[in-house]
Design a protein around this motif. Structure first.
Motif, PDB file in Angstrom:
ATOM      1  N   ARG A   3       0.830  -1.176   0.000  1.00 11.72           N
ATOM      2  CA  ARG A   3       0.000   0.000   0.000  1.00 11.72           C
ATOM      3  C   ARG A   3       0.866   1.228   0.000  1.00 11.72           C
ATOM      4  O   ARG A   3       1.949   1.232   0.554  1.00 11.72           O
ATOM      5  CB  ARG A   3      -0.817   0.052   1.291  1.00 11.72           C
ATOM      6  CG  ARG A   3      -1.925  -0.909   1.286  1.00 11.72           C
ATOM      7  CD  ARG A   3      -2.608  -0.816   2.607  1.00 11.72           C
ATOM      8  NE  ARG A   3      -3.757  -1.684   2.545  1.00 11.72           N
ATOM      9  CZ  ARG A   3      -4.481  -1.979   3.596  1.00 11.72           C
ATOM     10  NH1 ARG A   3      -4.175  -1.479   4.749  1.00 11.72           N
ATOM     11  NH2 ARG A   3      -5.509  -2.777   3.477  1.00 11.72           N
ATOM     12  N   LEU A 704      20.705   9.712   6.078  1.00  5.36           N
ATOM     13  CA  LEU A 704      20.055   8.761   6.991  1.00  5.36           C
ATOM     14  C   LEU A 704      19.326   9.434   8.131  1.00  5.36           C
ATOM     15  O   LEU A 704      18.301   8.961   8.589  1.00  5.36           O
ATOM     16  CB  LEU A 704      21.114   7.850   7.602  1.00  5.36           C
ATOM     17  CG  LEU A 704      21.569   6.672   6.772  1.00  5.36           C
ATOM     18  CD1 LEU A 704      22.656   5.944   7.512  1.00  5.36           C
ATOM     19  CD2 LEU A 704      20.401   5.745   6.514  1.00  5.36           C
ATOM     20  N   GLY A 707      15.410  12.857   6.944  1.00  6.61           N
ATOM     21  CA  GLY A 707      14.686  12.808   5.680  1.00  6.61           C
ATOM     22  C   GLY A 707      14.821  11.507   4.916  1.00  6.61           C
ATOM     23  O   GLY A 707      13.883  11.058   4.290  1.00  6.61           O
ATOM     24  N   GLY A 708      15.993  10.896   4.986  1.00  3.41           N
ATOM     25  CA  GLY A 708      16.155   9.610   4.344  1.00  3.41           C
ATOM     26  C   GLY A 708      16.264   9.643   2.829  1.00  3.41           C
ATOM     27  O   GLY A 708      16.088   8.614   2.172  1.00  3.41           O
ATOM     28  N   ILE A 741      13.505   7.601  -1.332  1.00  5.08           N
ATOM     29  CA  ILE A 741      13.503   8.023   0.077  1.00  5.08           C
ATOM     30  C   ILE A 741      13.406   6.763   0.909  1.00  5.08           C
ATOM     31  O   ILE A 741      12.560   5.900   0.650  1.00  5.08           O
ATOM     32  CB  ILE A 741      12.310   8.950   0.381  1.00  5.08           C
ATOM     33  CG1 ILE A 741      12.496  10.260  -0.379  1.00  5.08           C
ATOM     34  CG2 ILE A 741      12.199   9.219   1.871  1.00  5.08           C
ATOM     35  CD1 ILE A 741      11.464  11.306  -0.037  1.00  5.08           C
ATOM     36  N   LEU A 742      14.276   6.650   1.854  1.00  2.77           N
ATOM     37  CA  LEU A 742      14.250   5.447   2.692  1.00  2.77           C
ATOM     38  C   LEU A 742      12.967   5.437   3.514  1.00  2.77           C
ATOM     39  O   LEU A 742      12.567   6.474   4.040  1.00  2.77           O
ATOM     40  CB  LEU A 742      15.461   5.430   3.623  1.00  2.77           C
ATOM     41  CG  LEU A 742      16.808   5.507   2.928  1.00  2.77           C
ATOM     42  CD1 LEU A 742      17.918   5.402   3.946  1.00  2.77           C
ATOM     43  CD2 LEU A 742      16.945   4.393   1.897  1.00  2.77           C
ATOM     44  N   PRO A 743      12.338   4.288   3.594  1.00  2.00           N
ATOM     45  CA  PRO A 743      11.085   4.244   4.346  1.00  2.00           C
ATOM     46  C   PRO A 743      11.335   4.618   5.800  1.00  2.00           C
ATOM     47  O   PRO A 743      12.334   4.234   6.382  1.00  2.00           O
ATOM     48  CB  PRO A 743      10.625   2.793   4.220  1.00  2.00           C
ATOM     49  CG  PRO A 743      11.828   2.033   3.817  1.00  2.00           C
ATOM     50  CD  PRO A 743      12.722   2.976   3.076  1.00  2.00           C
ATOM     51  N   ALA A 744      10.392   5.374   6.341  1.00  2.00           N
ATOM     52  CA  ALA A 744      10.565   5.861   7.714  1.00  2.00           C
ATOM     53  C   ALA A 744       9.654   5.136   8.667  1.00  2.00           C
ATOM     54  O   ALA A 744       9.511   5.528   9.811  1.00  2.00           O
ATOM     55  CB  ALA A 744      10.285   7.356   7.762  1.00  2.00           C
ATOM     56  N   GLN A 745       9.011   4.072   8.195  1.00  2.00           N
ATOM     57  CA  GLN A 745       8.032   3.460   9.075  1.00  2.00           C
ATOM     58  C   GLN A 745       8.690   2.740  10.231  1.00  2.00           C
ATOM     59  O   GLN A 745       9.835   2.316  10.163  1.00  2.00           O
ATOM     60  CB  GLN A 745       7.086   2.519   8.322  1.00  2.00           C
ATOM     61  CG  GLN A 745       7.657   1.163   8.007  1.00  2.00           C
ATOM     62  CD  GLN A 745       8.064   1.070   6.557  1.00  2.00           C
ATOM     63  OE1 GLN A 745       8.609   2.010   5.988  1.00  2.00           O
ATOM     64  NE2 GLN A 745       7.825  -0.067   5.944  1.00  2.00           N
ATOM     65  N   GLU A 746       7.935   2.652  11.303  1.00  2.00           N
ATOM     66  CA  GLU A 746       8.393   1.951  12.490  1.00  2.00           C
ATOM     67  C   GLU A 746       8.412   0.461  12.195  1.00  2.00           C
ATOM     68  O   GLU A 746       7.733  -0.018  11.305  1.00  2.00           O
ATOM     69  CB  GLU A 746       7.426   2.203  13.653  1.00  2.00           C
ATOM     70  CG  GLU A 746       7.249   3.648  14.025  1.00  2.00           C
ATOM     71  CD  GLU A 746       8.451   4.201  14.757  1.00  2.00           C
ATOM     72  OE1 GLU A 746       9.264   3.395  15.239  1.00  2.00           O
ATOM     73  OE2 GLU A 746       8.588   5.435  14.817  1.00  2.00           O
ATOM     74  N   TRP A 747       9.156  -0.260  12.992  1.00  2.00           N
ATOM     75  CA  TRP A 747       9.176  -1.716  12.853  1.00  2.00           C
ATOM     76  C   TRP A 747       8.017  -2.293  13.650  1.00  2.00           C
ATOM     77  O   TRP A 747       8.013  -2.255  14.870  1.00  2.00           O
ATOM     78  CB  TRP A 747      10.512  -2.255  13.314  1.00  2.00           C
ATOM     79  CG  TRP A 747      11.549  -1.959  12.304  1.00  2.00           C
ATOM     80  CD1 TRP A 747      12.154  -0.757  12.079  1.00  2.00           C
ATOM     81  CD2 TRP A 747      12.072  -2.851  11.320  1.00  2.00           C
ATOM     82  NE1 TRP A 747      13.012  -0.849  11.025  1.00  2.00           N
ATOM     83  CE2 TRP A 747      12.993  -2.127  10.541  1.00  2.00           C
ATOM     84  CE3 TRP A 747      11.854  -4.201  11.016  1.00  2.00           C
ATOM     85  CZ2 TRP A 747      13.680  -2.708   9.479  1.00  2.00           C
ATOM     86  CZ3 TRP A 747      12.547  -4.774   9.969  1.00  2.00           C
ATOM     87  CH2 TRP A 747      13.449  -4.034   9.210  1.00  2.00           C
ATOM     88  N   LYS A 748       7.081  -2.793  12.899  1.00  2.00           N
ATOM     89  CA  LYS A 748       5.859  -3.303  13.516  1.00  2.00           C
ATOM     90  C   LYS A 748       5.993  -4.811  13.724  1.00  2.00           C
ATOM     91  O   LYS A 748       6.860  -5.446  13.135  1.00  2.00           O
ATOM     92  CB  LYS A 748       4.673  -3.011  12.602  1.00  2.00           C
ATOM     93  CG  LYS A 748       4.436  -1.522  12.402  1.00  2.00           C
ATOM     94  CD  LYS A 748       3.917  -0.890  13.668  1.00  2.00           C
ATOM     95  CE  LYS A 748       3.701   0.609  13.483  1.00  2.00           C
ATOM     96  NZ  LYS A 748       3.397   1.252  14.744  1.00  2.00           N
ATOM     97  N   PRO A 749       5.099  -5.377  14.516  1.00  2.00           N
ATOM     98  CA  PRO A 749       5.148  -6.839  14.679  1.00  2.00           C
ATOM     99  C   PRO A 749       5.042  -7.515  13.317  1.00  2.00           C
ATOM    100  O   PRO A 749       4.166  -7.151  12.535  1.00  2.00           O
ATOM    101  CB  PRO A 749       3.900  -7.140  15.516  1.00  2.00           C
ATOM    102  CG  PRO A 749       3.527  -5.860  16.143  1.00  2.00           C
ATOM    103  CD  PRO A 749       4.013  -4.758  15.254  1.00  2.00           C
ATOM    104  N   PRO A 750       5.930  -8.437  13.007  1.00  2.00           N
ATOM    105  CA  PRO A 750       5.862  -9.061  11.689  1.00  2.00           C
ATOM    106  C   PRO A 750       4.572  -9.848  11.468  1.00  2.00           C
ATOM    107  O   PRO A 750       4.077  -9.912  10.357  1.00  2.00           O
ATOM    108  CB  PRO A 750       7.088  -9.967  11.644  1.00  2.00           C
ATOM    109  CG  PRO A 750       7.637 -10.016  13.013  1.00  2.00           C
ATOM    110  CD  PRO A 750       7.091  -8.876  13.783  1.00  2.00           C
TER     111      PRO A 750
END
Lengths: 828, 684
Positions: A3, A704, A707-708, A741-750
């Motif tokens: 998405r 890094l 902004g990424g 742009i490097l994704p900035a999303q948090e690491w969510k439960p896989p």
């Protein structure tokens, strides 16, 4: 399916607004919530319904009569209206969610209202409740992604506007709020940034583009992007499957795939997106002589079969595989293991019909709660745990290290200088590190005075607690059994080896003569150690500088195992300070690789400052970045300028960059290079930046920390000082476009977890008896005994069965076998 | 001159002094000989008293233990009468872990001295009570605990004083009339007053405390035993082979401890009589309310059972009294007995406590215990704690708080509470980065003995720090006091918490339960919530539950309804370290509670993430970025590639001939780089 990020922000009004201002009647007729005269192209939300009475169910939603509703509509403002018939439980849940969404939606200028439908109301907008359920929030969030139109003219305007720019996904749904509408909205949610989604509910519009089937929803793909001549119409492909999210996704995937692919491989080996989507492949067999004509034919076929099969052009001449002489078409089914068919077909129509009759379009039913799609939570996705588990049967030469116990620990660490690894046998990370530790023992076998020992804290819990070990793994070095030094470096063989080797010498080393100092600085004194630390640090002090010496000694102790430090404070220290132009107290840094010695004044520096100075001095100006050393350079918090190189770096490039460093053009960056031979994971990095491997060498700037953005130095330019400087200037001025742009999303439960709470609730509601507290007095129990007992066996059984059915991987015989085995065990 | 000045100066202060002394002397004459003061007074040098003394001593507190006997453990010097303890002394478990081994050591007290483990005192699985006496004596001596022997506290009163820690002092008066003043009173007197039932003829009944233990005295006799606890069965066991028959009479049916999972119920070691009863060997069990009974002695000195009701009808001589069998000729107890023995257990001695202490009994079901809160503090007076067997009202018939292997932990919990309340020492805790969360839990559920023994009473608590990047681990907190956690421990619970408890399956334990039913064991992780045997349960709360929520929790819940709950599936070996069966589901649970990724990664993966993502998973942040990445070895890497969790980058992304087609699984959308690990793909 991925998405794009949620887009809440309203885009600026598009250019169509003004010209469509006069078309307001269409709007009203269409029940578009974008109020009245504005933006017919923006789908506002849902449906307006005439409704007469309202009843208060949800107080915070404003409830309106239709008249009021329309009177509150303001030009240019989006509003979300929810039409309901009665307060069924399902709608209540929806309303709760809607309620929660009010404030965020208002922040984006969307007002929310609820309009009640009377049961007798026959208007189409009230519709059947099921159909109305889910579309609203999607719509609410997507009103910019999907344009809502009512006339053919609208469609043509959009088409014209997008020619040469983007493709269009045009869909007709019977009414807003239907499952088909929802499917389109979901697709728009995913692909909305790539394609222009256009939606209508007008049967007339559908008919005007030549489709009579107004009962069903339809989706057309308009191939406008490649249309450069504005007078031409965009090619259209009608999606033939029913409109479900999955089908739309598949359909769009095939639209994205190259129309025609040329291959020279064995047809059995070729793989394209079509096969993954369950569509067959059609190979048009060609040869050099007839290539041009065949290609045109193939293109024609490809257009006809678009969305139904993948079409490829196969060059017979360059193919090693044998193809029957006369066959001109090869047909390969999507199912694996089915051999390819060699066909001889006379005309295109027979080819098309052959394909169409053979395409088995699998009806994939979608179900939100379908368990078959849920991922298997029991599959290990922790790489460390999985690798350690897979390696569990390989015997390790553990005997190379001494296993310590509560009884032997103290005597051992007192008797000899020891490295102690504290680990836990059940913990994957410490078991992975144990392997490195054993590798180290193999390396050091018979050469080190340091005793390598280990304590399994799963066995000797108290011992570990006493040694202040509460996490695993931990490595400590004991010299004469006291003041253990904790190892804080990378958990790997090389780094621990470096630590052990550098710990052999005292830190700082006491240097006693000028000659010794010179040997120390030249690297002669600790020849075998300079491969572990390319910098030797020497502190120079006058004999009377006690405090400064203490500070330096403290710093040296702190860096024990990580740096080579020495101290010289004899009477003749001036010989050295004069030679290296240092003002006492001072540090001399000898960089053995470069053969340079520099001096840093130390006046009034405390231990902490000295540690900082030395740590910084250990950094290189243009290091080869590796897995081990990246974190040190990341601490500088600057964007990285990385030169990716397949093998050693070209000295020219190095020179250019070092020059720029020298001229202080790179002060805001951390320049470094990456050798893909030493650090193959660099390929993974490049792949994520570029999708395909770009030619090497390649220079990128990775921002890094803020902004990424990733910028790539143009590959057609030579990496020279001038070009680089120019490029960096443009970068700084914001004139360069980032490549990604490097994704900035948090690491969510896989993966999700088992929701035991709901399982318990479900069981409790199925069996209310179960919930009953066991507060019956003991005396009463007697009478109830038998009855309870029967109840209970039923209770125990049934929920297990019902819940198991839900689990998709039930047929696993292995597990079943294991289970019965456990029973047997317990019987024993 | 000088002298004069001095005298002048001296005058007025002297006067003031007199005034100052005056009221003190007049109003509080008792204070002139103020009783010796202690911060902590412990009543009783039994296991609980000594255990508390140990913790007070280690903490350097001012305390004394009062013991009326000349040596510790006087209860064990007399009881059990047949000298065999039923608390197991498991000397081997196959494990070296001392903490784990305490799970199967029911006799030792907690101490730092490995010599003070009970296995050094007896080789018997069911040890002799004499060994316990010897052990307790050694415990007090070796640790130099301050015990005042031969000191009988005859009376305890309250003395209100605003200066006192709790607003009052406890005044203990011993047999010599000597008073002792205490800030905190720790009552560890146990239960020692034999329970008696008052019915006509109860004077003919012998008590367990004095009945002969020599089987010869029962040769060829008919014996009736009142009671159905372990002491009753122990008595029966002793004489089973020499009597004609034994009948046992009690108010309620026998409760078998292997069915109730409660060690206070009838233990299998004592249940020989059940065997002979069920095999029709003349012995038998009967149920009736003892208060309705009457015992009548006939002219031969034999005893007849009748009902109080009949006795009231006629006050005739023994032989004329109506017996049940007169109406009902198959009445079960129609034979005459040679002996009637009462084995009805013991109760707390309330008599020494003044009314002002408001130490009352615990209500209908546990009358024999004083009423205390879940923190073991008396509901009546602050600063009075009940320890040991007498504190069992908290978990009567549930857990092990009435027994050494249980109350040694609750005593420690009380001590931790006191340390914070009076000495500002917060509840001990360790702080860890969040990447250690799974490990911390796995470690504790696999070795902690306090959690295991005091299941559903003491629980570990994990307090999350802000943003859940770190956490504090608190051990063995009385879980019913959860709402008061912050005041009791001095730790903050602002950002959510986990509670780690051990539980049996609901409806699994009970006096009438068939604990051997088919399908009793659960092996699938997704069925873990239906586990029946003792297994770890983890509760997650976003906020500390309130007192109301704890009090009005659902009836069969150990704690209020949590935000989420996890059961680690029961394990036959009670070893919860299986990577996929136990640790993986736990990790998923924790991840989903905290909404983060708690997997561990090799340094290479962290390196890749560091250069392709703006944010890193906690394991990389807290390890790799701090230069403590896990490098791994070649063989592990190979396994990783085989499993598909790692990629072989040496072969990745080489330009290919087929027009640069991307390999399967690579990212189709710009701006969203590949997530190279399976399972990290976003799902639709």
């Amino acid at each position: 399916m991925q998405r794009t990020a949620w887009k809440y922000y309203p885009r600026q009004q598009d250019h169509n607004t003004e010209q469509n201002r006069e078309k307001s009647p269409a709007c009203v007729q269409l029940q578009l919530m974008m109020s009245s005269s504005f933006n017919i192209f923006r789908v506002g939300i849902s449906v307006v319904i005439m409704c007469i009475f309202y009843k208060s169910a949800v107080d915070s939603l404003s409830e309106l009569s239709p008249q009021k509703y329309f009177s509150t509509l303001q030009p240019g403002k989006a509003s979300l209206a929810y039409f309901c018939q009665a307060d069924s439980p399902r709608t209540s849940i929806f309303l709760e969610e809607l309620n929660e969404a009010i404030t965020p939606l208002q922040d984006y200028g969307i007002s929310v209202a609820k309009v009640n439908c009377v049961k007798e109301e026959t208007s189409r907008y009230c519709g059947k409740e099921e159909d109305l359920m889910k579309a609203y929030l999607f719509s609410a969030l997507l009103f910019n992604e999907v344009k809502y139109i009512t006339t053919l003219e609208d469609l043509q305007n959009i088409e014209n506007a997008l020619k040469g720019k983007a493709n269009i996904a045009f869909s007709y749904v019977r009414a807003i709020g239907t499952p088909e509408h929802r499917a389109v909205m979901e697709a728009a949610f995913v692909y909305g940034t790539t394609y222009q989604f256009v939606l209508t509910t007008e049967t007339a519009l559908l008919e005007s583009i030549g489709n009579e089937d107004i009962e069903n929803a339809h989706l057309y793909f308009f191939h406008c992007k490649q249309v450069l001549d504005l007078t031409l119409q965009c090619r259209r492909t009608l999606m033939e499957q029913p409109l479900t999210t999955l089908n739309i996704h598949q359909f769009i995937k095939t639209m994205e795939a190259p129309l025609l692919t040329e291959v020279t491989e064995d047809p059995q080996q070729v793989s394209t997106v079509h096969l993954q989507l369950g569509l067959p492949l059609v190979f048009i067999v060609s040869q050099q002589a007839t290539y041009e004509a065949d290609r045109r034919t193939a293109e024609w076929v490809a257009w006809r079969l678009l969305g139904k099969a993948g079409v490829l052009l196969l060059l017979r001449d360059s193919l090693e595989v044998d193809i029957p002489q006369h066959s001109n078409v090869i047909f390969r089914r999507a199912e694996e293991g089915v051999p390819v068919e060699f066909l001889v077909l006379d005309d295109i129509d027979s080819l098309i019909s052959h394909v169409e009759s053979n395409v088995h379009i699998e009806e994939i039913q979608e179900d939100e709660d379908e368990d078959t799609k849920s991922p298997n939570m029991d599959v290990q996705d922790d790489e460390v745990a999985e690798t350690v588990y897979r390696d569990r049967k390989r015997p390790l030469p553990l005997e190379l290290t001494v296993e310590l116990t509560e009884e032997t620990f103290n005597t051992t660490v007192v008797a000899s200088d020891s490295i102690v690894l504290f680990y836990a046998g059940w913990q994957a990370v410490s078991m992975a590190f144990l392997q490195s530790y054993i590798d180290l023992a193999i390396k050091l076998k018979g050469t080190s005075t340091m005793l390598l020992t280990r304590v399994n804290c799963a066995d000797w819990s108290d011992l570990c607690t006493k040694q202040n070990v509460t996490e695993f793994p931990v490595v400590k070095m004991y010299k004469e059994g006291k003041n253990p030094v904790s190892y804080v470096g990378m958990l790997g063989t090389e780094d621990l080896l470096k630590f052990i080797q550098l710990s052999r010498i005292s830190c700082p080393v006491n240097i006693t003569s000028v000659q010794e100092a010179e040997e120390y600085l030249s690297g002669e004194l600790y020849k075998d150690l300079i491969s572990y630390s390319s910098v030797s640090v020497l502190g120079l002090f006058s004999p009377n500088m006690t405090t400064a010496k203490e500070d330096f000694t403290e710093a040296g102790n702190y860096l024990k195992g990580y740096a080579i430090t020495g101290i010289y404070s004899e009477e003749d220290v001036l010989i050295l300070s004069d030679k290296y132009a240092a003002t006492l107290p001072a540090l001399l840094l000898s960089r053995h690789k470069e053969g340079k010695i520099e001096s840093i004044p130390l006046a009034n520096s405390h231990a902490q400052d000295i540690i900082q100075i030395i740590t910084n001095a250990l950094l290189e100006t243009f290091p080869e970045i590796t897995v081990e050393n990246l974190p040190i350079y990341l601490r500088l918090q600057k964007p990285l300028l990385i030169l990716f190189s397949d093998g050693s770096i070209n000295p020219q490039y190095k020179k250019a960059i070092l020059m720029l460093v020298k001229e202080k053009h790179l002060d805001s960056l951390t320049p470094c290079w990456l050798n893909l031979k030493n650090t193959p994971v660099g390929r993974g990095i490049l792949q994520s930046y570029f999708d395909t491997m770009p030619p090497l060498p390649l220079l990128v700037v990775v921002n890094l920390h803020s902004g990424g953005q990733v910028f790539a130095f143009p590959s057609d330019q030579a990496i020279t000082e001038q070009n680089l400087l120019l490029w960096l200037k443009k970068l700084e001025a914001g004139l360069e476009n980032h490549i990604t742009i490097l994704p900035a999303q948090e690491w969510k439960p896989p993966l999700p977890a088992y929701d035991f709470l709901s399982m318990m609730d479900a069981a409790a509601s199925q069996h209310p008896t179960r919930k009953d507290p066991e507060c019956t007095k003991e005396m009463d129990v007697q009478e109830n005994d038998k009855k309870q007992h029967e109840d209970k066996s039923a209770i125990i059984k049934e929920p297990i069965e019902t819940l198991r059915i839900k689990h998709w991987n039930r047929s696993n015989w292995f597990k079943e076998g294991e289970k019965s085995f456990r029973h047997d065990n317990k019987e024993l | 001159m000088r002298l004069a000045a001095a005298a002048r100066l001296w005058g007025p202060p002297g006067l003031l002094l007199t005034f100052a002394l005056h009221p003190a002397l007049c109003l509080r004459p008792a204070r002139t000989a103020a009783p010796p003061h202690r911060d902590y007074c412990v009543l009783g040098a039994g296991p609980a008293g000594l255990q508390m003394a140990y913790f007070l001593q280690r903490a350097g507190r001012d305390y004394a233990v009062f013991e009326r006997a000349p040596r510790p453990g006087s209860f064990f010097a007399r009881y059990p009468r047949h000298r065999r303890l039923i608390s197991i002394n498991k000397r081997h478990t196959g494990k070296a872990n001392a903490e784990f081994n305490l799970r199967h050591d029911w006799n030792s007290l907690l101490s730092h001295d490995p010599q003070l483990l009970f296995r050094h005192y007896s080789r018997a699985y069911f040890p002799d009570a004499g060994d316990m006496v010897r052990y307790l004596g050694d415990f007090a001596d070796r640790l130099r605990l301050r015990v005042l022997y031969n000191t009988t506290i005859a009376h305890v009163t309250l003395d209100k004083d605003r200066q006192a820690w709790n607003g009052h002092y406890f005044i203990l008066t011993d047999q010599t009339g000597q008073a002792h003043r205490c800030s905190v009173l720790l009552v560890a007197t146990g239960l020692w007053v034999p329970n008696q039932v008052d019915f006509p003829g109860s004077e003919h009944v012998e008590g367990y405390e004095s009945v002969s233990v020599d089987p010869k005295d029962f040769e060829g006799q008919n014996v009736l035993i009142l009671g159905r606890g372990n002491s009753a069965f122990e008595t029966a066991e002793n004489i089973l082979g020499v009597t004609n028959f034994i009948h046992m009479l009690s108010r309620s049916r026998v409760r078998l401890s292997w069915a109730t999972h409660y060690v206070g119920d009838l233990r299998a070691i004592n249940n020989g009589l059940l065997d002979t009863y069920q095999l029709k060997s003349l012995d038998g069990l009967l149920e009736s309310d003892l208060t309705d009974l009457a015992v009548v002695k006939d002219h031969e000195g034999k005893f007849h059972i009748t009902l109080k009701f009949f006795l009231e009808e006629s006050n005739q001589s023994a032989d004329a009294i109506t017996l049940p069998q007169d109406d009902n000729d198959n009445f079960a107890m129609r034979v005459a007995y040679d002996r009637v023995i009462r084995c009805l257990g013991w109760k707390f001695d309330f008599s020494i406590f003044n009314k002002s202490l408001r130490l009352s009994s615990s209500g209908e079901f546990s009358k024999k215990y004083p009423l205390v809160k879940a923190s073991y503090e008396s509901k009546g007076s602050r600063g009075l704690f009940v320890l040991g067997t007498a504190s069992h009202s908290v978990d009567y018939r549930k857990s092990a708080g009435g027994f050494i292997h249980g109350f040694r932990y609750t005593v420690r919990a009380v001590h931790r509470l006191l340390e914070h309340r009076h000495h500002h020492v917060p509840w001990p805790s360790t702080e860890h980065p969040i990447s250690q969360l799974t490990n911390s839990i796995v470690r504790r559920v696999n070795e902690a003995s306090g959690l295991y023994q005091m299941f559903s009473v003491l629980a570990d608590v994990i307090l999350l720090k802000e943003n859940a990047t770190a956490f504090e681990y608190l051990e063995e907190f009385p879980m019913q006091m959860l709402a008061q956690l912050e005041t009791i421990t001095g730790r903050k619970a602002q950002h959510g918490l986990f509670v780690i408890n051990m539980e049996y399956g609901r409806n699994f334990s009970g006096p009438d339960k068939d604990v051997f039913f088919y399908d009793r064991s659960v092996g699938h992780t997704e069925d873990a919530w239906q586990s029946n045997f003792l297994h770890p349960v983890i509760y997650y709360y976003r906020h500390l539950p309130t007192e109301q929520e704890v009090r009005f929790r659902p009836a069969d819940w150990a704690l209020p309804r949590p935000t989420a709950i996890h059961h680690i599936v029961e394990d036959f070996l009670t070893d919860w370290t299986a990577p996929v069966g136990h640790i993986l589901p736990l990790r998923r649970f924790l991840e989903n509670c905290l909404d983060t990724d708690l997997r561990s990664f090799y340094a290479e993966s962290c390196f890749l993430f560091a250069l392709t993502h703006q944010k890193l998973p906690p394991f990389c942040q807290q390890g790799y970025l701090r230069m403590q990445g896990l490098m791994g070895t070649e063989s592990l890497r190979r396994h990783g590639i085989e499993s598909g969790l790692l990629r072989d980058y040496a072969t990745v992304g080489r330009p290919r001939e087929d027009g640069g087609q991307r390999p399967v699984g690579s990212s189709p959308a710009p701006g969203l780089p590949v997530q190279p690990l399976d399972g990290n793909k976003e799902e639709l």
